[in-house]
Design an enzyme around this catalytic site. Structure first.
Site, short mmCIF file in Angstrom:
data_model
loop_
_atom_site.label_atom_id
_atom_site.label_comp_id
_atom_site.label_asym_id
_atom_site.label_seq_id
_atom_site.Cartn_x
_atom_site.Cartn_y
_atom_site.Cartn_z
N ASP A 30 45.28 7.31 113.04
CA ASP A 30 44.59 8.66 113.25
C ASP A 30 43.42 8.72 113.95
O ASP A 30 41.97 7.67 113.10
CB ASP A 30 45.03 9.44 112.27
N ASN A 79 54.29 14.47 119.07
CA ASN A 79 52.49 14.66 119.55
C ASN A 79 53.17 14.81 121.63
O ASN A 79 52.92 15.77 121.87
CB ASN A 79 52.11 13.61 119.27
#
Length: 254
Positions: A30, A79
């Site tokens: 991330d 996403n």
């Protein structure tokens, strides 16, 4: 600085001696976009490129540490649905040209894929499937899973659907299924039921949450949250996470 870094890394490796080590490490990679902005790039997609290339180093560090199983979260199902289409398209391009290509060249790993592949472009799904087949019979290789188009809740839902479809095909009623249902029944319908659960999960970027990553498999995992963004993640960050894991295991066993 490099000399000091090598010295510290050597100290960490010596501290790992005799400590329990995880055999399966999962990494939530991330912070690519935030790293790119912090580095002065106007195009956040540059962060994804650095992040994709950085996985190669991480796998090398894992191999050297004796870790035989790695799961890397590349993109969530969320996403895929919500991010800007140009950004998603670039990430899929990197998956095809950087990640899949690296696994073909690096004979230390066999590739597995976890996720909803119908969310991926056909070319990305095909490149990953070809890499899986090409690496399937590598002798002595470790197990690398790319989680892409992945949702932990979605995986459990898919497992339950498959289980119910299987039961219906065999003529079993819903009451019969419910009465006999076990954790093993769910597990054998997960995307990769034969892989062991991760003992250690690392999440970069300072986020203190699991989001939707391996919700079933990480019920008993140690979690290490790391403040650095993924492209800036260093070998010493991995070694410190392994040291914390090993010490916790010793404390529990004493």
């Amino acid at each position: 600085m490099k000399a000091l870094y090598r010295l510290y890394a050597g100290i960490l490796r010596r501290q790992l001696a005799g400590l329990p080590m995880p055999q399966h490490v999962a990494i939530a990679m991330d912070g690519n976009r935030r790293w790119a902005r912090g580095a002065g790039y106007d195009d956040v997609r540059i962060g994804h490129r650095f992040g994709a290339e950085h996985l190669e180093l991480f796998l090398q560090w894992c191999s050297e540490a004796g870790i035989r199983c790695v799961t890397a979260w590349v993109a969530s199902a969320d996403n895929m649905r919500r991010r800007d289409s140009a950004e998603v398209d670039y990430l899929m391009h990197l998956t095809e040209t950087v990640l899949a290509d690296h696994v073909r060249r690096d004979h230390n790993w066999r590739l597995h894929v976890a996720g909803q592949l119908d969310l991926l472009p056909d070319s990305t799904a095909r490149a990953l499937k070809e890499a899986v087949e090409e690496t399937r019979y590598r002798s002595g290789a470790g197990e690398l899973t790319i989680a892409i188009g992945y949702s932990g809740r979605g995986e459990v839902l898919d497992a339950v659907r498959e289980l119910l479809d299987e039961a219906a095909a065999s003529g079993r009623s819903a009451a019969e299924v419910a009465g006999a249902l076990t954790e093993d029944d769910i597990r054998r319908h997960l995307y990769l039921p034969d892989l062991p659960d991760p003992e250690l999960v690392i999440r970069t970027s300072g986020e203190l949450r699991m989001s939707d990553f391996l919700l079933w498999q990480t019920a008993r995992s140690e979690i290490a949250f790391c403040d650095v963004y993924w492209p800036a993640f260093r070998e010493i960050d991995l070694l410190r996470a392994l040291r914390t894991y090993g010490r916790r295991q010793l404390e529990r066993s004493s």
